[in-house]
Design an enzyme around this catalytic site. Sequence first.
Site, PDB file in Angstrom:
ATOM      1  N   ASN A   1      22.386 -21.203 -72.047  1.00 48.73           N
ATOM      2  CA  ASN A   1      21.619 -21.626 -70.748  1.00 48.73           C
ATOM      3  C   ASN A   1      22.380 -21.629 -69.748  1.00 48.73           C
ATOM      4  O   ASN A   1      23.724 -21.810 -69.492  1.00 48.73           O
ATOM      5  CB  ASN A   1      21.092 -22.972 -70.824  1.00 48.73           C
ATOM      6  CG  ASN A   1      22.175 -24.121 -70.569  1.00 48.73           C
ATOM      7  OD1 ASN A   1      22.112 -24.598 -69.273  1.00 48.73           O
ATOM      8  ND2 ASN A   1      22.760 -24.675 -71.698  1.00 48.73           N
TER       9      ASN A   1
ATOM     10  N   PHE B   1      21.229 -27.644 -63.736  1.00 51.84           N
ATOM     11  CA  PHE B   1      20.774 -28.917 -63.264  1.00 51.84           C
ATOM     12  C   PHE B   1      19.523 -28.996 -62.163  1.00 51.84           C
ATOM     13  O   PHE B   1      19.354 -29.488 -61.146  1.00 51.84           O
ATOM     14  CB  PHE B   1      21.862 -29.583 -62.386  1.00 51.84           C
ATOM     15  CG  PHE B   1      23.035 -29.896 -62.951  1.00 51.84           C
ATOM     16  CD1 PHE B   1      23.207 -29.922 -64.685  1.00 51.84           C
ATOM     17  CD2 PHE B   1      24.481 -30.345 -62.371  1.00 51.84           C
ATOM     18  CE1 PHE B   1      24.458 -30.232 -65.173  1.00 51.84           C
ATOM     19  CE2 PHE B   1      25.688 -30.482 -63.065  1.00 51.84           C
ATOM     20  CZ  PHE B   1      25.661 -30.533 -64.272  1.00 51.84           C
TER      21      PHE B   1
ATOM     22  N   SER C   1      29.610 -29.155 -67.264  1.00 51.78           N
ATOM     23  CA  SER C   1      28.550 -28.081 -67.476  1.00 51.78           C
ATOM     24  C   SER C   1      29.353 -26.773 -66.677  1.00 51.78           C
ATOM     25  O   SER C   1      29.709 -26.857 -65.499  1.00 51.78           O
ATOM     26  CB  SER C   1      27.295 -28.363 -66.888  1.00 51.78           C
ATOM     27  OG  SER C   1      26.616 -29.474 -67.275  1.00 51.78           O
TER      28      SER C   1
ATOM     29  N   THR D   1      27.207 -25.272 -62.687  1.00 49.45           N
ATOM     30  CA  THR D   1      27.655 -25.584 -61.208  1.00 49.45           C
ATOM     31  C   THR D   1      28.710 -25.062 -60.776  1.00 49.45           C
ATOM     32  O   THR D   1      29.951 -25.780 -61.368  1.00 49.45           O
ATOM     33  CB  THR D   1      27.354 -27.120 -61.281  1.00 49.45           C
ATOM     34  OG1 THR D   1      26.079 -27.365 -61.588  1.00 49.45           O
ATOM     35  CG2 THR D   1      27.429 -27.815 -59.461  1.00 49.45           C
TER      36      THR D   1
ATOM     37  N   LYS E   1      31.613 -36.843 -69.761  1.00 49.79           N
ATOM     38  CA  LYS E   1      31.411 -35.924 -70.950  1.00 49.79           C
ATOM     39  C   LYS E   1      32.331 -34.691 -70.655  1.00 49.79           C
ATOM     40  O   LYS E   1      32.386 -34.216 -69.463  1.00 49.79           O
ATOM     41  CB  LYS E   1      29.919 -35.499 -70.692  1.00 49.79           C
ATOM     42  CG  LYS E   1      29.360 -34.582 -71.802  1.00 49.79           C
ATOM     43  CD  LYS E   1      28.119 -34.298 -71.920  1.00 49.79           C
ATOM     44  CE  LYS E   1      27.457 -33.175 -72.774  1.00 49.79           C
ATOM     45  NZ  LYS E   1      26.120 -32.946 -73.012  1.00 49.79           N
TER      46      LYS E   1
ATOM     47  N   ASN F   1      30.244 -30.645 -74.379  1.00 52.65           N
ATOM     48  CA  ASN F   1      29.283 -29.879 -73.504  1.00 52.65           C
ATOM     49  C   ASN F   1      29.142 -28.490 -74.235  1.00 52.65           C
ATOM     50  O   ASN F   1      29.921 -28.270 -75.179  1.00 52.65           O
ATOM     51  CB  ASN F   1      29.434 -29.802 -72.205  1.00 52.65           C
ATOM     52  CG  ASN F   1      28.294 -29.866 -71.227  1.00 52.65           C
ATOM     53  OD1 ASN F   1      27.385 -29.078 -71.481  1.00 52.65           O
ATOM     54  ND2 ASN F   1      28.152 -30.713 -70.177  1.00 52.65           N
TER      55      ASN F   1
HETATM   56  C1  FMN Z   1      18.982 -25.858 -72.276  1.00 46.74           C
HETATM   57  C2  FMN Z   1      20.432 -26.863 -72.251  1.00 46.74           C
HETATM   58  C3  FMN Z   1      20.333 -27.798 -71.196  1.00 46.74           C
HETATM   59  C4  FMN Z   1      21.528 -28.423 -70.950  1.00 46.74           C
HETATM   60  N1  FMN Z   1      21.524 -29.346 -70.005  1.00 46.74           N
HETATM   61  C5  FMN Z   1      22.417 -30.089 -70.035  1.00 46.74           C
HETATM   62  C6  FMN Z   1      22.525 -31.141 -68.878  1.00 46.74           C
HETATM   63  O1  FMN Z   1      21.903 -31.176 -67.909  1.00 46.74           O
HETATM   64  N2  FMN Z   1      23.725 -31.862 -68.834  1.00 46.74           N
HETATM   65  C7  FMN Z   1      24.510 -32.124 -69.828  1.00 46.74           C
HETATM   66  O2  FMN Z   1      25.516 -32.955 -69.904  1.00 46.74           O
HETATM   67  N3  FMN Z   1      24.292 -31.199 -70.731  1.00 46.74           N
HETATM   68  C8  FMN Z   1      23.536 -30.226 -71.054  1.00 46.74           C
HETATM   69  N4  FMN Z   1      23.491 -29.473 -71.851  1.00 46.74           N
HETATM   70  C9  FMN Z   1      24.581 -29.520 -73.250  1.00 46.74           C
HETATM   71  C10 FMN Z   1      23.936 -30.290 -74.258  1.00 46.74           C
HETATM   72  O3  FMN Z   1      23.703 -31.777 -73.947  1.00 46.74           O
HETATM   73  C11 FMN Z   1      25.059 -30.569 -75.509  1.00 46.74           C
HETATM   74  O4  FMN Z   1      26.307 -31.070 -74.902  1.00 46.74           O
HETATM   75  C12 FMN Z   1      25.191 -28.952 -75.847  1.00 46.74           C
HETATM   76  O5  FMN Z   1      24.357 -28.279 -76.095  1.00 46.74           O
HETATM   77  C13 FMN Z   1      26.000 -28.966 -77.464  1.00 46.74           C
HETATM   78  O6  FMN Z   1      25.047 -29.437 -78.210  1.00 46.74           O
HETATM   79  P1  FMN Z   1      24.163 -28.766 -79.300  1.00 46.74           P
HETATM   80  O7  FMN Z   1      25.074 -27.785 -79.824  1.00 46.74           O
HETATM   81  O8  FMN Z   1      23.557 -29.751 -80.248  1.00 46.74           O
HETATM   82  O9  FMN Z   1      23.153 -28.250 -78.399  1.00 46.74           O
HETATM   83  C14 FMN Z   1      22.307 -28.592 -72.160  1.00 46.74           C
HETATM   84  C15 FMN Z   1      22.275 -27.753 -73.368  1.00 46.74           C
HETATM   85  C16 FMN Z   1      21.152 -26.850 -73.290  1.00 46.74           C
HETATM   86  C17 FMN Z   1      20.889 -26.090 -74.640  1.00 46.74           C
END
Ligand code: FMN
Length: 367
Positions: free
Chosen positions: A116, A120, A183, A186, A222, A251
């Site tokens: 992705n 934000f 993230s 940004t 984070k 993240n």
């Molecule tokens: C579509 C998408 C949007 C995300 N947006 C954010 C976000 O706005 N802020 C954040 O801290 N992490 C964001 N993440 C990261 C997730 O919170 C998580 O840390 C990351 O996906 C790893 O976990 P997973 O493997 O279970 O997905 C996003 C992940 C995905 C897939």
Amino acid sequence: MYKLLFDLVFKKMDPEKAHHLAFFWIRLASSVPGLRTLVRLVLAPRDRALRTSALGLDLPGPFGLAAGFDKNGVGIDGLAMIGFDYVEIGTITGEPQPGNPAPRLFRLVEDRALVNRMGFNNQGSARVAARLAQRPHTSSTPVVGVNIGKTKVVEEADAIGDYVKSTERLAKYADYLVVNVSSPNTPGLRNLQAVSHLGPLLGAVREAADRSTAHHVPLLVKIAPDLADEDVDAVADLALELGLDGIIATNTTIGREGLRTSAARIEEIGMGGLSGAPLKARALEVLQRLRARTEGRLVLVSVGGIETAEDAWQRIIHGADLVQGYSAFIYQGPFWCRRIHKGLSAKVRAGGFRDLAAAVGSAKASS
Ligand SMILES: Cc1cc2nc3c(=O)[nH]c(=O)nc-3n(C[C@H](O)[C@H](O)[C@H](O)COP(=O)(O)O)c2cc1C
């Protein structure tokens, strides 16, 4: 059944549209009282052995929804209805912003992963705060973490002011607050992970949170999986020094190693953060490093590549007080939490633990 729905419907849809559709159904179901109770009974049965306390909060279990799914805090009750033990909303920025142009969310089905570059997209701290202010706060409302980040147009040098603005507006509604500096979407955000930047930022957010509420709002940071090991240690040391409450790791990654998806497809997708199964090994590694460094003095929240109860269990026995997931929810659907909870209960019992908390960090003791 969800697999069929995924293959026949969601897989053919644009991933962001599929997200909005699924989230709409969840919210709709939770707005109908009888249906909400029924769905909760089926999807969110809770074994008392999974009850846990962390960050001064009592939770029905350790498994939360990671940030990014509910960016604006519009579906917290629906997400709790389908079994998440807590919901981290955001990332919310000081000012509203549209995020990056679409397409900005991609599925790597063969890798059980997502890429992705949402950037934000969110309604901004004032509007989300107004929404949270409307929510009743009772012992039965789910625990809500509030994850904050920097508004894109705000210069890196002014980042602290933007985080402080969000904190002043949101801290009083947060069961815990997360400073997201990890993230990849940004520009410059991840530079804030350098201890020289992070110290002043976290200090200012802590002060702003304390000014805004009479009670202590737990503060976590984070971090990215792409930090070098020494930098993970440095963040851990800083967190201890500043008296932070915890660390969320990790993240998404900017790495693309070891994927099954063709190189051509990866190239076509382009920039963004990779999440899901390919993150599993590194997320566990970072957790183990943090645990060794902090020895139980910080709450550790492990996220990244958790798909099964076994994955969640590995994190817990390697020192995670809480766990979170996002990507596998897209692939596994509404029975995901139920499966994780059932599996975790079985593991607590099979391991002879009194409860889940007793299992935290136990791998170290037995190895
Ligand atoms: C579509 C998408 C949007 C995300 N947006 C954010 C976000 O706005 N802020 C954040 O801290 N992490 C964001 N993440 C990261 C997730 O919170 C998580 O840390 C990351 O996906 C790893 O976990 P997973 O493997 O279970 O997905 C996003 C992940 C995905 C897939």
